[in-house]
Design a protein around this motif. Structure first.
Motif, PDB file in Angstrom:
ATOM      1  N   ASN A 138       0.858  -1.189   0.000  1.00  0.00           N
ATOM      2  CA  ASN A 138       0.000   0.000   0.000  1.00  0.00           C
ATOM      3  C   ASN A 138       0.892   1.236   0.000  1.00  0.00           C
ATOM      4  O   ASN A 138       1.841   1.321   0.791  1.00  0.00           O
ATOM      5  N   VAL A 139       0.593   2.168  -0.884  1.00  0.00           N
ATOM      6  CA  VAL A 139       1.470   3.312  -1.131  1.00  0.00           C
ATOM      7  C   VAL A 139       0.720   4.613  -0.893  1.00  0.00           C
ATOM      8  O   VAL A 139      -0.469   4.720  -1.233  1.00  0.00           O
ATOM      9  N   GLN A 140       1.422   5.576  -0.313  1.00  0.00           N
ATOM     10  CA  GLN A 140       0.884   6.933  -0.256  1.00  0.00           C
ATOM     11  C   GLN A 140       1.718   7.835  -1.148  1.00  0.00           C
ATOM     12  O   GLN A 140       2.957   7.724  -1.195  1.00  0.00           O
ATOM     13  N   THR A 141       1.059   8.741  -1.866  1.00  0.00           N
ATOM     14  CA  THR A 141       1.773   9.657  -2.744  1.00  0.00           C
ATOM     15  C   THR A 141       1.212  11.065  -2.601  1.00  0.00           C
ATOM     16  O   THR A 141       0.152  11.271  -2.005  1.00  0.00           O
ATOM     17  N   HIS A 142       1.933  12.018  -3.150  1.00  0.00           N
ATOM     18  CA  HIS A 142       1.577  13.431  -3.016  1.00  0.00           C
ATOM     19  C   HIS A 142       1.766  14.111  -4.364  1.00  0.00           C
ATOM     20  O   HIS A 142       2.701  13.791  -5.099  1.00  0.00           O
ATOM     21  N   CYS A 143       0.876  15.047  -4.682  1.00  0.00           N
ATOM     22  CA  CYS A 143       0.893  15.756  -5.960  1.00  0.00           C
ATOM     23  C   CYS A 143       0.686  14.770  -7.104  1.00  0.00           C
ATOM     24  O   CYS A 143       0.012  13.758  -6.948  1.00  0.00           O
ATOM     25  N   ASN A 144       1.253  15.059  -8.279  1.00  0.00           N
ATOM     26  CA  ASN A 144       1.123  14.161  -9.423  1.00  0.00           C
ATOM     27  C   ASN A 144       2.484  13.945 -10.039  1.00  0.00           C
ATOM     28  O   ASN A 144       3.147  14.888 -10.472  1.00  0.00           O
ATOM     29  N   ALA A 145       2.915  12.697 -10.032  1.00  0.00           N
ATOM     30  CA  ALA A 145       4.186  12.328 -10.663  1.00  0.00           C
ATOM     31  C   ALA A 145       3.960  11.110 -11.543  1.00  0.00           C
ATOM     32  O   ALA A 145       4.695  10.127 -11.501  1.00  0.00           O
ATOM     33  N   GLY A 146       2.903  11.202 -12.356  1.00  0.00           N
ATOM     34  CA  GLY A 146       2.548  10.118 -13.263  1.00  0.00           C
ATOM     35  C   GLY A 146       2.855  10.479 -14.702  1.00  0.00           C
ATOM     36  O   GLY A 146       3.699  11.324 -14.990  1.00  0.00           O
ATOM     37  N   GLY A 147       2.143   9.844 -15.606  1.00  0.00           N
ATOM     38  CA  GLY A 147       2.357  10.108 -17.023  1.00  0.00           C
ATOM     39  C   GLY A 147       2.117  11.553 -17.391  1.00  0.00           C
ATOM     40  O   GLY A 147       2.759  12.091 -18.291  1.00  0.00           O
ATOM     41  N   LEU A 148       1.212  12.225 -16.685  1.00  0.00           N
ATOM     42  CA  LEU A 148       0.940  13.631 -16.971  1.00  0.00           C
ATOM     43  C   LEU A 148       2.124  14.526 -16.634  1.00  0.00           C
ATOM     44  O   LEU A 148       2.271  15.609 -17.203  1.00  0.00           O
ATOM     45  N   ALA A 149       2.963  14.095 -15.703  1.00  0.00           N
ATOM     46  CA  ALA A 149       4.121  14.881 -15.300  1.00  0.00           C
ATOM     47  C   ALA A 149       5.355  14.548 -16.125  1.00  0.00           C
ATOM     48  O   ALA A 149       6.412  15.158 -15.930  1.00  0.00           O
ATOM     49  N   CYS A 150       5.208  13.589 -17.035  1.00  0.00           N
ATOM     50  CA  CYS A 150       6.322  13.149 -17.876  1.00  0.00           C
ATOM     51  C   CYS A 150       5.847  13.163 -19.328  1.00  0.00           C
ATOM     52  O   CYS A 150       5.030  13.993 -19.692  1.00  0.00           O
ATOM     53  N   VAL A 151       6.350  12.261 -20.130  1.00  0.00           N
ATOM     54  CA  VAL A 151       5.846  12.156 -21.500  1.00  0.00           C
ATOM     55  C   VAL A 151       4.705  11.149 -21.562  1.00  0.00           C
ATOM     56  O   VAL A 151       3.652  11.428 -22.114  1.00  0.00           O
ATOM     57  N   GLU A 152       4.901   9.976 -20.944  1.00  0.00           N
ATOM     58  CA  GLU A 152       3.802   9.010 -20.995  1.00  0.00           C
ATOM     59  C   GLU A 152       3.842   7.956 -19.893  1.00  0.00           C
ATOM     60  O   GLU A 152       2.915   7.158 -19.776  1.00  0.00           O
ATOM     61  N   TRP A 153       4.838   7.910 -19.037  1.00  0.00           N
ATOM     62  CA  TRP A 153       4.941   6.809 -18.075  1.00  0.00           C
ATOM     63  C   TRP A 153       4.800   7.281 -16.636  1.00  0.00           C
ATOM     64  O   TRP A 153       3.850   6.949 -15.953  1.00  0.00           O
ATOM     65  N   GLY A 154       5.751   8.030 -16.131  1.00  0.00           N
ATOM     66  CA  GLY A 154       5.654   8.511 -14.761  1.00  0.00           C
ATOM     67  C   GLY A 154       6.857   8.134 -13.925  1.00  0.00           C
ATOM     68  O   GLY A 154       7.597   7.203 -14.244  1.00  0.00           O
ATOM     69  N   THR A 155       7.058   8.876 -12.820  1.00  0.00           N
ATOM     70  CA  THR A 155       8.152   8.607 -11.894  1.00  0.00           C
ATOM     71  C   THR A 155       7.592   7.909 -10.648  1.00  0.00           C
ATOM     72  O   THR A 155       7.634   6.693 -10.559  1.00  0.00           O
ATOM     73  N   ALA A 156       7.060   8.671  -9.702  1.00  0.00           N
ATOM     74  CA  ALA A 156       6.455   8.030  -8.529  1.00  0.00           C
ATOM     75  C   ALA A 156       5.295   7.122  -8.933  1.00  0.00           C
ATOM     76  O   ALA A 156       5.199   5.969  -8.486  1.00  0.00           O
ATOM     77  N   LEU A 157       4.414   7.600  -9.806  1.00  0.00           N
ATOM     78  CA  LEU A 157       3.332   6.734 -10.268  1.00  0.00           C
ATOM     79  C   LEU A 157       3.840   5.668 -11.230  1.00  0.00           C
ATOM     80  O   LEU A 157       3.181   4.646 -11.436  1.00  0.00           O
TER      81      LEU A 157
END
Length: 326
Positions: A138-157
């Motif tokens: 189970n993971v907790q995350t903050h803000c958005n670090a997914g595909g929307l924050a990159c080109v198509e994949w994501g960092t934290a997400l």
């Protein structure tokens, strides 16, 4: 779908301000259009800003090489805290002696590298977590670090996606991320698209999620990582790091190598962007504070290195809390 790319001689990007209500694309044909999109957060997220910087440099030198200097300088400063924007501009412009086509070729290389490196770091981050937590995680995350924050994949997400693909993910707790709600608007939207179980919580409840044992790890992105391992990320990250330390669970930062800024000794030297206070006292068109209320709208905060269990990039894992430095 790619968040940002070069198409038919100009930049095309998802307008992140329209989500989750609509998926709307922006056609950005001038550097001025791009700067406006960055400042109003239609384009946001450290890796995406790096790509935007590179593509913006290509746009600038193609339109008028003689005037490119002023445009590029304005682009580099559009958001001062995230290092990736200036990194992308500078990398593309290193090819300028070879002409505008070479600058564009370098910018397009940045686009493709972003996809590859984020997939790689996501897998490395998933491996690291699975070595320290029982399945399902189970993971907790903050803000958005997914595909929307990159080109198509994501960092934290991206790490979350990698866990999901291995059937090793439980639930994701998503901080709403005031004042612009990148968690509830963007991260929850991405997780819904992926079919990942998730729960949105208000920012003030984030530490309590950890204190109650609901999450096994915190995974966040970064806008800048200083040479001593300090992490600059969306405001509200620091309290989660404190809560994770108290709860004795890992605090993992997932970011590409381009976010590591060895020229900055510590987070104390980073300029923290202060945004318009209207973002705090309004939600959409609704006013939520008395007229004339003073505000202080920090966009980012500093998480000290000794609270960062690990930083995972496409190339390595660093353990700042153990004294390792980037």
């Amino acid at each position: 779908m790619r968040t940002i790319e070069w198409r038919d001689g100009h930049i095309v990007a998802v307008d992140q301000t329209a989500l989750p209500d609509a998926v709307r694309m922006l056609d950005l044909r001038t550097v001025e259009d791009l700067i406006d999109a960055i400042k109003r957060l239609a384009i946001r997220g450290a890796p995406a800003l790096g790509v935007a910087g590179a593509l913006g440099a290509a746009l600038a030198v193609r339109d008028d090489p003689d005037l490119a200097g002023d445009r590029v300088a304005a682009l580099r400063q559009a958001r001062p805290t995230a290092v990736n924007l200036a990194w992308g501009v500078d990398r593309a412009l290193r090819r300028l002696p070879d002409g505008p086509d070479a600058v564009l070729a370098e910018a397009l290389a940045v686009v493709e590298e972003d996809v590859r490196c984020n997939r790689t770091l996501a897998g490395r981050g998933a491996d690291w977590l699975l070595g320290r937590a029982a399945r399902p995680v189970n993971v907790q995350t903050h803000c958005n670090a997914g595909g929307l924050a990159c080109v198509e994949w994501g960092t934290a997400l991206g790490v979350v996606r990698a866990l999901h693909e291995r059937d090793a993910l439980g639930r994701v707790y998503v901080d709403e991320t005031r004042p612009l709600l990148q968690g509830s608007r963007l991260t929850a939207w991405e997780l819904a698209q992926l079919g990942i179980a998730h729960t949105v919580v208000v920012d003030g409840a984030g530490p309590s999620v950890l204190a109650r044992g609901l999450a096994d790890a915190v995974v966040v992105g970064a806008d800048r990582i200083a040479a001593n391992g300090d992490v600059i990320n969306k405001i509200g990250t620091y309290p989660l790091a404190l809560a994770a330390a108290r709860a004795g669970i890992p605090f993992l930062v997932a970011a590409p190598e381009s976010t590591v800024d060895l020229a900055t000794p510590s987070g104390a030297e980073v300029e923290i962007e202060v945004r318009d206070g209207a973002e705090i006292v309004h939600i959409g068109q609704t006013t939520i504070a008395p007229a004339g209320t003073e505000t202080l709208n920090f966009a980012f905060d500093l998480t000290p290195a000794d609270l960062v269990t690990a930083i995972v990039t496409e190339a390595r894992v660093i353990h700042p809390a153990k004294g390792e430095r980037p």
